[in-house]
Design a protein around this motif. Sequence first.
Motif: not given
Length: 174
Positions: A104-106, A70-77
């Motif tokens: 992504a962590t989401l 999981f990667d918290a740096k991946l953003k939907v935006v």
Amino acid sequence: MTPLKYLNGYSPELQAQVHQLIEAGRLGEVLARRYPEAHAVRSDSALFDYVQSFKQRYLRNAEPLSKVCFDAKLKVVQHALGTHTRASRVQGSKLKSKREIRVATLFREAPAEFLKMIVVHELAHIKELDHNKAFYQLCHHMAPNYGQLEFDLRLYLTHLDLKPLDLQASEVAP
């Protein structure tokens, strides 16, 4: 009508139906009813095992994965819900290749089917780099309802974008 950024490519009629659900405050309810099941994949090691089970079932002969997390740096935006990377390096007289999948962590908190969809998507990139016909055929092979899952994930992302607005509205309302 506010544009729905995750549903831009869909027909105006379909977007109007989504707007009706949003205005009625039912989008979250519809998604929760359709995808009630949570998943137990909370750690990187559990995610690695989950991805490996799909890879073993559908892509046995593909190159091994060295890392899945999981990667918290991946953003939907940034339009990245998951990534796949391939790094090659020379080690002696051999060319070594390393593959990674980051999610992504989401998706830690998302319904189980959405985690499945993103895993299938990223695994398909092992065989097909581009989003072409063969890529989507492979996705549908691994998850027969892939098209519906992708659309519903876009609804879910729309719902998540609206959540802060719902909280602000409830704080303002008497």
